[in-house]
Design a protein around this motif. Structure first.
Motif, PDB file in Angstrom:
ATOM      1  N   GLU A  16       0.829  -1.208   0.000  1.00 32.55           N
ATOM      2  CA  GLU A  16       0.000   0.000   0.000  1.00 32.55           C
ATOM      3  C   GLU A  16       0.866   1.261   0.000  1.00 32.55           C
ATOM      4  O   GLU A  16       0.445   2.305  -0.480  1.00 32.55           O
ATOM      5  CB  GLU A  16      -0.927   0.005   1.217  1.00 32.55           C
ATOM      6  N   LYS A  17       2.076   1.151   0.544  1.00 34.35           N
ATOM      7  CA  LYS A  17       2.987   2.294   0.612  1.00 34.35           C
ATOM      8  C   LYS A  17       4.078   2.245  -0.451  1.00 34.35           C
ATOM      9  O   LYS A  17       4.706   3.254  -0.741  1.00 34.35           O
ATOM     10  CB  LYS A  17       3.651   2.346   1.992  1.00 34.35           C
ATOM     11  N   GLY A  18       4.344   1.038  -0.984  1.00 33.92           N
ATOM     12  CA  GLY A  18       5.455   0.887  -1.910  1.00 33.92           C
ATOM     13  C   GLY A  18       6.762   0.904  -1.136  1.00 33.92           C
ATOM     14  O   GLY A  18       6.788   0.689   0.073  1.00 33.92           O
ATOM     15  N   GLU A  19       7.836   1.171  -1.830  1.00 30.24           N
ATOM     16  CA  GLU A  19       9.155   1.223  -1.188  1.00 30.24           C
ATOM     17  C   GLU A  19       9.884   2.451  -1.702  1.00 30.24           C
ATOM     18  O   GLU A  19      10.644   2.384  -2.668  1.00 30.24           O
ATOM     19  CB  GLU A  19       9.932  -0.057  -1.513  1.00 30.24           C
ATOM     20  N   PRO A  20       9.638   3.614  -1.073  1.00 32.89           N
ATOM     21  CA  PRO A  20      10.231   4.866  -1.549  1.00 32.89           C
ATOM     22  C   PRO A  20      11.757   4.830  -1.661  1.00 32.89           C
ATOM     23  O   PRO A  20      12.323   5.432  -2.567  1.00 32.89           O
ATOM     24  CB  PRO A  20       9.793   5.892  -0.508  1.00 32.89           C
ATOM     25  N   LYS A  21      12.416   4.090  -0.762  1.00 29.88           N
ATOM     26  CA  LYS A  21      13.884   4.019  -0.797  1.00 29.88           C
ATOM     27  C   LYS A  21      14.385   3.380  -2.094  1.00 29.88           C
ATOM     28  O   LYS A  21      15.514   3.598  -2.498  1.00 29.88           O
ATOM     29  CB  LYS A  21      14.406   3.205   0.387  1.00 29.88           C
ATOM     30  N   GLN A  38      16.057  -7.146  -2.914  1.00 30.79           N
ATOM     31  CA  GLN A  38      16.648  -7.274  -1.583  1.00 30.79           C
ATOM     32  C   GLN A  38      16.013  -6.296  -0.611  1.00 30.79           C
ATOM     33  O   GLN A  38      15.512  -5.244  -1.009  1.00 30.79           O
ATOM     34  CB  GLN A  38      18.146  -6.990  -1.640  1.00 30.79           C
ATOM     35  N   CYS A  39      16.074  -6.639   0.649  1.00 27.74           N
ATOM     36  CA  CYS A  39      15.604  -5.755   1.713  1.00 27.74           C
ATOM     37  C   CYS A  39      16.381  -4.441   1.634  1.00 27.74           C
ATOM     38  O   CYS A  39      17.613  -4.464   1.575  1.00 27.74           O
ATOM     39  CB  CYS A  39      15.831  -6.425   3.069  1.00 27.74           C
ATOM     40  N   PRO A  40      15.696  -3.304   1.643  1.00 25.05           N
ATOM     41  CA  PRO A  40      16.399  -2.025   1.559  1.00 25.05           C
ATOM     42  C   PRO A  40      17.144  -1.657   2.847  1.00 25.05           C
ATOM     43  O   PRO A  40      17.940  -0.737   2.852  1.00 25.05           O
ATOM     44  CB  PRO A  40      15.282  -1.025   1.269  1.00 25.05           C
ATOM     45  N   VAL A  41      16.912  -2.375   3.925  1.00 29.66           N
ATOM     46  CA  VAL A  41      17.561  -2.076   5.190  1.00 29.66           C
ATOM     47  C   VAL A  41      18.801  -2.942   5.401  1.00 29.66           C
ATOM     48  O   VAL A  41      19.894  -2.443   5.636  1.00 29.66           O
ATOM     49  CB  VAL A  41      16.575  -2.249   6.375  1.00 29.66           C
ATOM     50  N   CYS A  42      18.635  -4.276   5.281  1.00 32.50           N
ATOM     51  CA  CYS A  42      19.757  -5.177   5.585  1.00 32.50           C
ATOM     52  C   CYS A  42      20.254  -5.951   4.362  1.00 32.50           C
ATOM     53  O   CYS A  42      21.173  -6.745   4.482  1.00 32.50           O
ATOM     54  CB  CYS A  42      19.368  -6.151   6.692  1.00 32.50           C
TER      55      CYS A  42
END
Length: 52
Positions: A16-21, A38-42
């Motif tokens: 619903e938010k997407g992935e702005p990063k 891939q996970c944008p954090v880790c």
């Protein structure tokens, strides 16, 4: 659409938010993300995410 959480760092992919990063717009289902996403954090692989 379902939300998915990274089992490594706890980051939640919310379609619903997407992935702005990563410049992913809202409305993109987790299943529709590329296999090499891939996970944008880790930076964990997509296959370590589980449905919330």
């Amino acid at each position: 659409m379902d939300r998915y959480v990274c089992t490594i760092c706890g980051h939640v992919y919310d379609p619903e938010k997407g992935e702005p990063k990563l410049d992913l717009p809202p409305g993109k289902a987790f299943e529709d993300l590329p296999d090499d996403w891939q996970c944008p954090v880790c930076f964990a692989a997509k296959n370590v995410f589980v449905k919330e």
